[in-house]
Scaffold this motif. Structure first.
Motif, mmCIF file in Angstrom:
data_model
loop_
_atom_site.group_PDB
_atom_site.id
_atom_site.type_symbol
_atom_site.label_atom_id
_atom_site.label_comp_id
_atom_site.label_asym_id
_atom_site.label_seq_id
_atom_site.Cartn_x
_atom_site.Cartn_y
_atom_site.Cartn_z
ATOM 1 N N GLY A 1 -8.544 0.113 9.319
ATOM 2 C CA GLY A 1 -7.198 0.785 9.023
ATOM 3 C C GLY A 1 -6.774 1.876 8.559
ATOM 4 O O GLY A 1 -6.208 2.340 7.856
ATOM 5 N N ASN A 2 -7.403 3.054 9.342
ATOM 6 C CA ASN A 2 -7.401 4.389 9.541
ATOM 7 C C ASN A 2 -5.885 4.594 10.193
ATOM 8 O O ASN A 2 -5.244 5.823 9.437
ATOM 9 C CB ASN A 2 -8.572 4.869 10.236
ATOM 10 C CG ASN A 2 -9.414 4.916 9.456
ATOM 11 O OD1 ASN A 2 -9.907 5.819 8.303
ATOM 12 N ND2 ASN A 2 -10.935 4.442 10.013
ATOM 13 N N GLY A 3 -5.466 4.509 10.827
ATOM 14 C CA GLY A 3 -4.650 4.674 10.875
ATOM 15 C C GLY A 3 -2.917 4.238 10.332
ATOM 16 O O GLY A 3 -1.899 5.012 10.174
ATOM 17 N N ARG A 4 -3.504 2.923 9.798
ATOM 18 C CA ARG A 4 -2.113 2.969 8.625
ATOM 19 C C ARG A 4 -2.238 3.448 7.835
ATOM 20 O O ARG A 4 -1.197 4.158 7.559
ATOM 21 C CB ARG A 4 -2.449 1.397 8.429
ATOM 22 C CG ARG A 4 -1.461 -0.084 9.539
ATOM 23 C CD ARG A 4 -1.944 -1.534 9.713
ATOM 24 N NE ARG A 4 -3.343 -1.528 9.583
ATOM 25 C CZ ARG A 4 -3.948 -2.614 9.413
ATOM 26 N NH1 ARG A 4 -3.378 -3.343 8.948
ATOM 27 N NH2 ARG A 4 -5.815 -3.197 10.008
ATOM 28 N N ALA A 5 -3.881 3.424 6.990
ATOM 29 C CA ALA A 5 -3.658 4.616 5.656
ATOM 30 C C ALA A 5 -3.384 6.105 5.779
ATOM 31 O O ALA A 5 -1.972 6.228 5.191
ATOM 32 C CB ALA A 5 -5.013 4.818 5.806
ATOM 33 N N ALA B 1 0.794 -0.672 0.248
ATOM 34 C CA ALA B 1 -0.145 -0.397 -0.239
ATOM 35 C C ALA B 1 0.993 1.326 -0.336
ATOM 36 O O ALA B 1 0.409 2.420 -0.730
ATOM 37 C CB ALA B 1 -1.005 -0.039 1.088
ATOM 38 N N LEU B 2 1.793 1.333 0.651
ATOM 39 C CA LEU B 2 3.516 2.359 0.670
ATOM 40 C C LEU B 2 4.017 2.928 -0.944
ATOM 41 O O LEU B 2 3.554 3.577 -1.088
ATOM 42 C CB LEU B 2 3.765 2.663 1.687
ATOM 43 C CG LEU B 2 5.104 3.122 2.138
ATOM 44 C CD1 LEU B 2 4.665 4.569 2.601
ATOM 45 C CD2 LEU B 2 6.501 2.399 2.341
ATOM 46 N N TRP B 3 3.310 1.467 -1.867
ATOM 47 C CA TRP B 3 4.118 1.791 -2.825
ATOM 48 C C TRP B 3 3.546 2.135 -3.707
ATOM 49 O O TRP B 3 2.940 2.560 -5.036
ATOM 50 C CB TRP B 3 5.217 0.289 -3.581
ATOM 51 C CG TRP B 3 6.382 0.403 -2.167
ATOM 52 C CD1 TRP B 3 6.516 0.120 -1.517
ATOM 53 C CD2 TRP B 3 7.445 1.767 -2.939
ATOM 54 N NE1 TRP B 3 7.981 0.241 -1.008
ATOM 55 C CE2 TRP B 3 8.339 1.445 -1.960
ATOM 56 C CE3 TRP B 3 7.905 2.392 -4.032
ATOM 57 C CZ2 TRP B 3 9.727 1.830 -1.444
ATOM 58 C CZ3 TRP B 3 8.723 3.396 -3.706
ATOM 59 C CH2 TRP B 3 9.603 2.605 -3.353
ATOM 60 N N THR B 4 1.528 1.467 -3.787
ATOM 61 C CA THR B 4 1.000 2.156 -4.380
ATOM 62 C C THR B 4 0.361 3.543 -3.998
ATOM 63 O O THR B 4 -0.029 4.322 -5.265
ATOM 64 C CB THR B 4 -0.446 1.323 -3.934
ATOM 65 O OG1 THR B 4 -0.086 -0.145 -4.085
ATOM 66 C CG2 THR B 4 -1.917 1.779 -4.542
ATOM 67 N N GLY B 5 0.218 3.962 -3.145
ATOM 68 C CA GLY B 5 0.476 5.458 -2.894
ATOM 69 C C GLY B 5 1.787 6.127 -3.465
ATOM 70 O O GLY B 5 1.088 7.086 -3.941
ATOM 71 N N HIS B 6 2.507 6.111 -3.560
ATOM 72 C CA HIS B 6 3.694 6.720 -4.487
ATOM 73 C C HIS B 6 3.685 6.547 -5.491
ATOM 74 O O HIS B 6 3.546 7.431 -6.387
ATOM 75 C CB HIS B 6 5.118 5.905 -3.539
ATOM 76 C CG HIS B 6 6.355 6.368 -4.346
ATOM 77 N ND1 HIS B 6 7.080 7.438 -4.168
ATOM 78 C CD2 HIS B 6 7.087 6.150 -5.098
ATOM 79 C CE1 HIS B 6 7.711 8.007 -5.014
ATOM 80 N NE2 HIS B 6 8.487 6.746 -5.529
ATOM 81 N N GLU B 7 3.289 5.830 -6.049
ATOM 82 C CA GLU B 7 3.122 5.238 -7.848
ATOM 83 C C GLU B 7 1.422 6.091 -8.046
ATOM 84 O O GLU B 7 1.686 6.833 -8.880
ATOM 85 C CB GLU B 7 2.821 3.806 -7.899
ATOM 86 C CG GLU B 7 4.378 2.395 -7.642
ATOM 87 C CD GLU B 7 3.990 1.751 -7.791
ATOM 88 O OE1 GLU B 7 2.697 1.175 -8.179
ATOM 89 O OE2 GLU B 7 4.697 0.907 -7.591
ATOM 90 N N HIS B 8 1.183 6.672 -7.153
ATOM 91 C CA HIS B 8 -0.352 6.970 -8.324
ATOM 92 C C HIS B 8 0.396 8.506 -7.835
ATOM 93 O O HIS B 8 -0.067 8.651 -8.670
ATOM 94 C CB HIS B 8 -1.389 6.703 -6.583
ATOM 95 C CG HIS B 8 -2.603 7.462 -6.966
ATOM 96 N ND1 HIS B 8 -4.061 6.666 -7.095
ATOM 97 C CD2 HIS B 8 -3.168 8.866 -6.565
ATOM 98 C CE1 HIS B 8 -4.113 7.611 -7.838
ATOM 99 N NE2 HIS B 8 -4.236 9.252 -7.163
#
Length: 377
Positions: free
Chosen positions: A218-222, A112-119
């Motif tokens: 999942g709000n904390g992790r997001a 998810a961290l990299w999904t956000g970065h790529e977005h």
């Protein structure tokens, strides 16, 4: 009577639909203490940025540092895994059927961290789909923003007499979450209208995301992924490699009490100072880890060149530093060596004391002991 600079939440049992829009009043963040801590944080982050840009093998950072960030952020949500379990799961990534429990959740966070970065690389700014994408990746779900019918509230933890009672109830109602999120997006994206230092903006935006609490879970992790993606989107880092959650897990009680301090008493200064200190400490920590990894890599490279006749030593060393556990198949899949050659070379590194051979669940792995030690410290 003078109007307060920030309207606090009057009733923790009712949805905070009157959560103030951003920006907050400048007097809440333009204090001497915040400016001093901001300078320290920016200096540490700038040093980390400069060091990371100069590294020829970015895979060292992409795979190792971000995996540790994923592990720490998940621990904040009481999702625990050992380094051994995590590295084994990571070495088997792509074979998802065999990965279960906490290691699988940590890998989803990293993805998810990299999904956000790529977005952000594609779209250049934050949007509603950014939040939904990282939430779905973290939780492995297909839903999105929670509906008005979802009665979410934050509970008191522990086992005391107040355990399970509401300490905060986030906004709820038709179109309210979308309006609050759009205000947050405008605040983060528009640096001309909201010309606030990006580190202070990150601290404010993280608080706002957490109190909007747009998802069922999942709000904390997001929200912690949001932190690091802000740093890359603003050009403070090229890659999402800051080990930011390490500071939060080490100061978990302060993290939650300071979030509540803003909501209940408008204590913005303490919250922003905490987040700026987190950036400073973890930027220095990440900088030191990178230097230790590169020093270990150089030492192992020298040993291989002097004591062996291994071919393609650069590619072999790059592979064993991309993740702590290496398999023969990693080298053959990358078309570096044939199977027998790969196995012989890895065993040769075992004889030199560089790697340690382990058998886990019937599979053979080769552990880079120096990399493992550095990441585990």
């Amino acid at each position: 009577m003078q109007e307060p600079l920030f309207q606090i939440n009057p009733d923790r049992n009712k949805p905070w639909n009157d959560l103030p829009d951003l920006p907050i009043h400048p007097e809440l963040y333009r204090t001497v203490d915040i400016m001093e801590q901001l300078a320290n944080a920016k200096s540490a982050l700038g040093r980390l940025h400069g060091r990371s840009v100069a590294i020829p093998n970015q895979g060292v950072l992409i795979n190792t540092i971000s995996l540790q960030e994923a592990k720490a952020s998940s621990e904040i949500e009481n999702i625990f895994t050992t380094d051994d379990e995590l590295y084994q799961a990571y070495s088997e990534e792509g074979e998802e059927a065999g990965i279960k429990g906490a290691p699988k959740e940590v890998l989803h966070y990293r993805e998810a961290l990299w999904t956000g970065h790529e977005h952000l690389m594609q779209h250049e700014s934050f949007d509603l789909n950014y939040f939904i994408e990282i939430y779905r990746m973290v939780k492995q779900t297909n839903d999105g923003i929670r509906p008005p019918s979802a009665h979410i509230y934050i509970k008191q933890g522990g086992t005391g007499p107040n355990a399970g009672t509401a300490i905060y109830t986030p906004p709820r109602g038709k179109d309210i979450l979308e309006q609050k999120l759009q205000n947050l997006l405008d605040f983060v994206n528009d640096d001309e209208k909201y010309s606030i230092d990006p580190l202070i903006k990150m601290a404010i935006a993280h608080y706002q995301f957490e109190v909007i609490h747009p998802f069922r879970d999942g709000n904390g992790r997001a929200g912690r992924i949001f932190n690091i993606n802000i740093l890359t989107q603003k050009g403070l880092l090229d890659l999402p490699i800051l080990f930011l959650s390490r500071y939060i897990i080490d100061n978990k009680n302060d993290y939650y009490s300071l979030l509540a301090g803003v909501t209940q008493r408008a204590l913005w200064e303490r919250w922003i100072l905490f987040m700026l200190k987190a950036v400073e400490v973890t930027a220095n920590l990440t900088f030191d880890k990178i230097n230790d990894i590169l020093a270990a890599r150089e030492g192992i490279m020298q040993s291989i060149e002097e004591d062996t006749k291994i071919r393609k030593p650069e590619q072999l060393v790059q592979m064993i530093f991309t993740q702590p556990l290496t398999k023969v198949s990693h080298l053959t899949d990358a078309k570096i060596y044939a199977e027998n050659t790969a196995r012989n070379y890895l065993n040769e590194l075992v004889d030199l004391g560089i790697l340690e051979k382990r058998t886990i669940s019937g599979h053979h792995y080769y552990l880079n002991m120096e990399l493992y030690r550095i990441l585990s410290e």
